[in-house]
Design an enzyme around this catalytic site. Sequence first.
Site, PDB file in Angstrom:
ATOM      1  NE  ARG A 100      -1.780   1.824   3.516  1.00  0.00           N
ATOM      2  CZ  ARG A 100      -1.793   1.837   4.847  1.00  0.00           C
ATOM      3  NH1 ARG A 100      -2.609   1.046   5.514  1.00  0.00           N
ATOM      4  NH2 ARG A 100      -0.987   2.631   5.534  1.00  0.00           N
ATOM      5  CG  HIS A 115      -6.684   3.063   6.326  1.00  0.00           C
ATOM      6  ND1 HIS A 115      -6.946   1.764   5.971  1.00  0.00           N
ATOM      7  CD2 HIS A 115      -7.873   3.599   6.716  1.00  0.00           C
ATOM      8  CE1 HIS A 115      -8.238   1.527   6.147  1.00  0.00           C
ATOM      9  NE2 HIS A 115      -8.807   2.621   6.601  1.00  0.00           N
ATOM     10  CE1 TYR A 163       0.631   2.825   8.786  1.00  0.00           C
ATOM     11  CE2 TYR A 163      -0.126   4.948   9.620  1.00  0.00           C
ATOM     12  CZ  TYR A 163      -0.293   3.859   8.787  1.00  0.00           C
ATOM     13  OH  TYR A 163      -1.362   3.796   7.939  1.00  0.00           O
TER      14      TYR A 163
END
Length: 325
Positions: A239, A243, A251
Site C-alpha cells: 500500500r 490507509h 508509521y
Amino acid sequence: MDIKREDLLQLYYYLKLTRRLEDRVTSLYHQGKILGGAWTSNGTEAVSVGYGYALEKNDIAAPYFRDMGAFLVRGISAKRIMAQYLGKKTGVTGGKEGNVHIGDLNFGVFAFPSHLADNYPVGTGAALAFKMRGEKRVVAACTGDGGTSRGDFHEGMNFAAVRKLPIVFICNNNQYAYTTPLRLQMAIKDVAERALAYGIPSKIVDGNNIVEVYTAAKEAYEIARNGGGPTFIECKTMRMHGHSEHDSAKYVPKELLEEWKKKDPISNMEKYLLENTIDGKDELEGIDSRVKKEIEEAEAFAEESPYPTPEDGLKGVYATPGEEM
Ligand SMILES: Cc1ncc(C[n+]2csc(CCOP(=O)(O)OP(=O)(O)O)c2C)c(N)n1
C-alpha cells in the site's frame, strides 16, 4: 498461459485508468471537494484489475474497498465513480454514499457490506446459489491481509471448502492493515498458510505483476467453474499511500516504500509490454492520452451533475422482489 495482445493492452489501459482516476480523487480530496474519505489502491492496482479482468461476463465480483480496478473493469464507468465521490445523483449510489461502498448487479458487482472480509461469506452465498442452480459461473471475492484475521473470513472460507463451491478468494496483502504491520497481524509468514486450515489450495503471486495475477486468477476460475472448488490467491504488494488520504502513514518505514516504488505495477507492465508485445512507446502514450481524456470527461460530468433531492433518498433502498442475479 498465452494472453492475447488485445487483452494485455486492455490490462495496461485499466491499470492506468485506475491510477489516474484515484490520483484525481486524491487531489480533489485535498481540495475539500470529496464528500467523505478517499481510500485508494495506489501501488496495488494490479490485484483488482488482474482478478477482475480474468472473470467472465456472467461471473460475480465481490470486491473490497481497495478494488477500484475491479469496479472499472466490470463496467462501472469512471463518470459514475467520480460523481459518486462528489456525492452527486449520477453517482453509483445516487448520492446516498460518498465513496467506495459501491456495486452494481447489472455488471455483476456486489457492493461490500464493510471494509473487512464480510464479502467472503457474501460471495460464498452467491457461489452456493450457482452450484445449486447448476450454473457454470464463479465468484471472485477479495479482502486485505488484515481482513483475513476476522471471523467472517473463516466462515466464508470454511463453508466454501466444505461445499466445494465455485469461488476464488483473493487477498491483497499490502503489508499493512491501517497502522498494523503484517508481523503484528499474524504469526505466520504467508497469509496463504491460512487457506491450508480449510483444505483450500493456495497460490502466492507477485501482486505487482499483473500478468501473474491475471494468469493465477484465470486458472483458479477454470478449476472452480469445472467443479474443483475454491482456491486462495495471495497477492503480495504494498500500500503506497496512507490507509486513506487523511492518513499520512508516518508509521510506514521510508525504506520499505522506496523498495516497493521500484516495483510499481504500471512500470512493470510497461516494461513487459515493451519487451514482449509492442514496438515502441507510442502505443502506451496513446493509451495514456485516452485515459487522461476519460478522467477529464468524468470529472466534468460529475461537476455538472445535480445533487440528489431528499426524496431520492427513499428510492432504491430495498431490492425489487423477484429480481435475480
Ligand atoms: C469491524 C471493523 N473494524 C475496523 C474497521 C476500520 N478499518 C477499515 S479497513 C481497516 C484495515 C483493513 O486492513 P486490510 O484488511 O489489511 O486491508 P488494506 O487496508 O490493507 O487494504 C480497518 C481497521 C472497520 N471498517 N470495521
